[in-house]
Design a protein around this motif. Structure first.
Motif, short mmCIF file in Angstrom:
data_model
loop_
_atom_site.label_atom_id
_atom_site.label_comp_id
_atom_site.label_asym_id
_atom_site.label_seq_id
_atom_site.Cartn_x
_atom_site.Cartn_y
_atom_site.Cartn_z
N GLU A 1 0.83 -1.20 0.00
CA GLU A 1 0.00 0.00 0.00
C GLU A 1 0.87 1.25 0.00
N LYS A 2 1.97 1.21 0.76
CA LYS A 2 2.89 2.36 0.80
C LYS A 2 3.54 2.58 -0.56
N LEU A 3 3.86 1.47 -1.22
CA LEU A 3 4.45 1.59 -2.56
C LEU A 3 3.43 2.16 -3.54
N ALA A 4 2.19 1.73 -3.40
CA ALA A 4 1.16 2.18 -4.33
C ALA A 4 0.86 3.67 -4.17
N ASN A 5 0.81 4.15 -2.91
CA ASN A 5 0.50 5.57 -2.71
C ASN A 5 1.74 6.44 -2.55
N LYS A 6 2.91 5.82 -2.74
CA LYS A 6 4.20 6.52 -2.75
C LYS A 6 4.54 7.21 -1.43
N THR A 7 4.10 6.58 -0.33
CA THR A 7 4.51 7.06 1.00
C THR A 7 5.69 6.25 1.52
N ALA A 8 6.09 5.20 0.79
CA ALA A 8 7.24 4.39 1.20
C ALA A 8 8.53 5.18 1.03
N THR A 9 9.46 4.98 1.95
CA THR A 9 10.81 5.54 1.83
C THR A 9 11.73 4.44 1.33
N LEU A 10 12.48 4.75 0.28
CA LEU A 10 13.34 3.75 -0.36
C LEU A 10 14.81 4.04 -0.10
N GLY A 11 15.59 2.99 0.03
CA GLY A 11 17.02 3.15 0.25
C GLY A 11 17.83 2.37 -0.75
N VAL A 12 19.02 2.85 -1.04
CA VAL A 12 19.95 2.16 -1.94
C VAL A 12 21.32 2.15 -1.28
N VAL A 13 21.87 0.96 -1.08
CA VAL A 13 23.20 0.82 -0.49
C VAL A 13 24.20 0.63 -1.62
N GLY A 14 25.12 1.58 -1.75
CA GLY A 14 26.11 1.54 -2.82
C GLY A 14 25.71 2.49 -3.94
N LEU A 15 26.43 3.59 -4.08
CA LEU A 15 26.05 4.63 -5.04
C LEU A 15 27.03 4.68 -6.21
N GLY A 16 27.25 3.51 -6.82
CA GLY A 16 28.14 3.42 -7.96
C GLY A 16 27.38 3.39 -9.27
N TYR A 17 27.92 2.64 -10.24
CA TYR A 17 27.35 2.60 -11.59
C TYR A 17 25.95 2.00 -11.62
N VAL A 18 25.62 1.16 -10.65
CA VAL A 18 24.29 0.57 -10.56
C VAL A 18 23.42 1.34 -9.58
N GLY A 19 23.96 1.59 -8.40
CA GLY A 19 23.17 2.17 -7.32
C GLY A 19 22.68 3.58 -7.55
N LEU A 20 23.55 4.45 -8.06
CA LEU A 20 23.13 5.84 -8.24
C LEU A 20 22.03 5.97 -9.29
N PRO A 21 22.14 5.35 -10.48
CA PRO A 21 21.03 5.44 -11.43
C PRO A 21 19.72 4.88 -10.85
N LEU A 22 19.81 3.81 -10.05
CA LEU A 22 18.61 3.23 -9.45
C LEU A 22 18.01 4.20 -8.43
N ALA A 23 18.86 4.82 -7.59
CA ALA A 23 18.38 5.78 -6.61
C ALA A 23 17.71 6.97 -7.30
N VAL A 24 18.29 7.42 -8.40
CA VAL A 24 17.72 8.54 -9.15
C VAL A 24 16.34 8.17 -9.69
N GLU A 25 16.19 6.96 -10.24
CA GLU A 25 14.90 6.54 -10.78
C GLU A 25 13.85 6.41 -9.67
N LYS A 26 14.27 5.93 -8.52
CA LYS A 26 13.34 5.82 -7.39
C LYS A 26 12.84 7.20 -6.97
N ALA A 27 13.76 8.16 -6.91
CA ALA A 27 13.37 9.51 -6.52
C ALA A 27 12.53 10.18 -7.60
N LYS A 28 12.89 9.97 -8.86
CA LYS A 28 12.12 10.55 -9.97
C LYS A 28 10.69 10.00 -10.01
N ALA A 29 10.51 8.78 -9.49
CA ALA A 29 9.18 8.18 -9.45
C ALA A 29 8.33 8.75 -8.32
N GLY A 30 8.94 9.63 -7.50
CA GLY A 30 8.17 10.31 -6.45
C GLY A 30 8.37 9.78 -5.06
#
Length: 434
Positions: free
Chosen positions: A5-34
């Motif tokens: 439900e939190k994912l559906a209404n975008k109240t979930a807080t997401l985390g990414v461990v490791g901000l390299g070639y994989v992690g940073l683009p993934l973190a950016v997409e998570k944030a861009k999704a709201g």
């Protein structure tokens, strides 16, 4: 409120461990999704750059990073107590090989142990780091359950392999299909819900983490074997006086049953040179030897040495020994038109030639200097006629598009082209192809 439900209404807080070639683009997409997104990294420099909105990964759009940081949707920290605020954690840390060419899982283990004190019920944890089949269930799950929480009951755990192709202009994190395999069916469903709310690509669910882990190994082993095949054929074709590049062009005219792979000075990047080693190591646990895979690895691993040997033979035609010759390397990244030089075969070619006494210089507009094994080497500032004229041999090891290869051909004594970068150069009398 449940995690779905939190994912559906975008109240979930997401985390990414490791901000390299994989992690940073993934973190950016998570944030861009709201979603409110927290990036975790032990390197202070990365944390500080993210928090300033300064990009250091080629596949991230500078303006996107700056915008989501300013909006408060993305922030970075080295304080793992902030994990307690997250509903979902993605682990995107390196999985290198150790000195014995065996999987080194210490970064996964350290990440898991950093997460454990701050885990809470209804939390989703997804491992994205490429690794051997069984890692999620046999290694990661027991560490996470030291929290006192039970996987599949109190928290959800899945594996979803990263599919990052640095420099790819079409497929990015956002639109590349995602494979997801959870410990339980519910784990798979929750992890799939996460990616369905973030990505524009399809989600392919599999029955277990081991299936997803093996799937990733298959992707890169498939490429490793086929590249090993064409590298071996390149060696044979040279002995036979046959242009393999023309052979491949002819073969790919067939509209079915053939996919073109190309030879080169070796394999680079984090995945393709390393992943088959994970599988061959795990196979030994079952008394099985991956003979075809290991054969391709041997061929590909030897290509930098082979290229150095070919360079020596070319110099010998001009009555020059490698020892004392000046050699110009064009391109040190493992892939064209990008700045990533991880496991770059070009650097291995440089090391081979320097070991034989050559004076090696390089030019790469994407990499003004590189550091490997504690040793830093600076490149030439510009590709001038004087630079090209005053070397005994030019070796093209990366086919960057910003290089005028006709200009190089006109000024070079001789060129050894390992990437067919000079394909469109009209005059080829001083060019030898791999």
């Amino acid at each position: 409120m449940s995690i779905k439900e939190k994912l559906a209404n975008k109240t979930a807080t997401l985390g990414v461990v490791g901000l390299g070639y994989v992690g940073l683009p993934l973190a950016v997409e998570k944030a861009k999704a709201g979603y409110k997104t927290i990036g975790f990294d032990v390197q202070d420099s990365k944390v500080d750059m993210v928090n300033r909105g300064e990009n250091y990964i080629g596949d991230v759009v500078n303006e996107d990073l700056e915008s989501i940081v300013k909006s408060g949707l993305l922030g970075a920290t080295n304080d793992f107590s902030q994990v307690a605020k997250a509903d979902c954690i993605g682990i995107c840390v390196p999985t290198p090989l150790d000195e014995h060419q065996q999987p080194d899982t210490k970064y996964i283990e350290e990440s898991a142990r950093s997460i454990v004190p701050y885990m809470h019920k209804d939390m989703l944890i997804v491992l994205e780091s490429t690794t051997y089949p069984g890692t999620t269930e046999e290694l990661l799950k027991p560490i996470l359950e030291t929290s006192g929480l039970k996987c599949g009951v109190d928290f959800f755990l899945a594996f979803s392999p990263e599919r990052v192709d640095p420099g790819n202009l079409i497929y990015k994190t956002k639109n590349t299909p995602k494979v997801v395999g959870g410990i339980t069916e519910q784990c798979t469903e929750v992890a799939s819900a996460l990616y369905e709310n973030i990505l524009e690509a399809s989600i392919h669910k599999v029955s277990s983490p081991a299936i997803a882990e093996m799937e990733k190994i298959l992707e890169n082993t498939y490429r490793n074997i086929n590249i090993g095949l064409v590298n071996e054929l390149a060696i044979l074709s040279n002995k036979m006086g046959i242009n393999l590049w023309e052979v491949i062009d002819a073969a790919k005219s067939k509209p079915y049953g053939f996919q073109a792979f190309y030879p080169g000075p070796g394999l680079g990047g984090h995945c393709i040179p390393l992943d088959p080693y994970y599988l061959s190591w795990k196979a030994r646990e079952y008394g099985f030897h991956t003979s075809m895979i290991e054969a391709s690895m041997m061929i590909n691993d030897r290509m930098p040495e082979y290229c150095a040997e070919r360079a020596s033979k070319i110099l010998n035609k001009y009555k020059k020994s490698v020892n004392g010759s000046k050699v110009l390397i064009l391109g040190v990244t493992y892939k064209q038109d990008m700045s990533d030089y991880r496991e770059s075969p070009a650097i291995k070619v440089i090391n081979e030639l320097e070991h034989e006494g050559a004076n090696v210089v390089y030019y790469d507009s994407f990499v003004p200097e590189y550091t490997v094994g504690g040793k830093t080497k600076k490149g030439e500032e510009s590709l001038t006629a004087s630079l090209v004229e005053n070397v005994d041999l030019v070796i093209i090891t990366t086919a960057h598009k910003d290089v005028d290869y006709s200009f190089v051909q006109q000024n070079a004594k001789f060129i050894f082209d390992t990437k067919n970068a000079t394909k469109d150069v009209i005059s080829k009398e001083n060019i030898e192809l791999l």
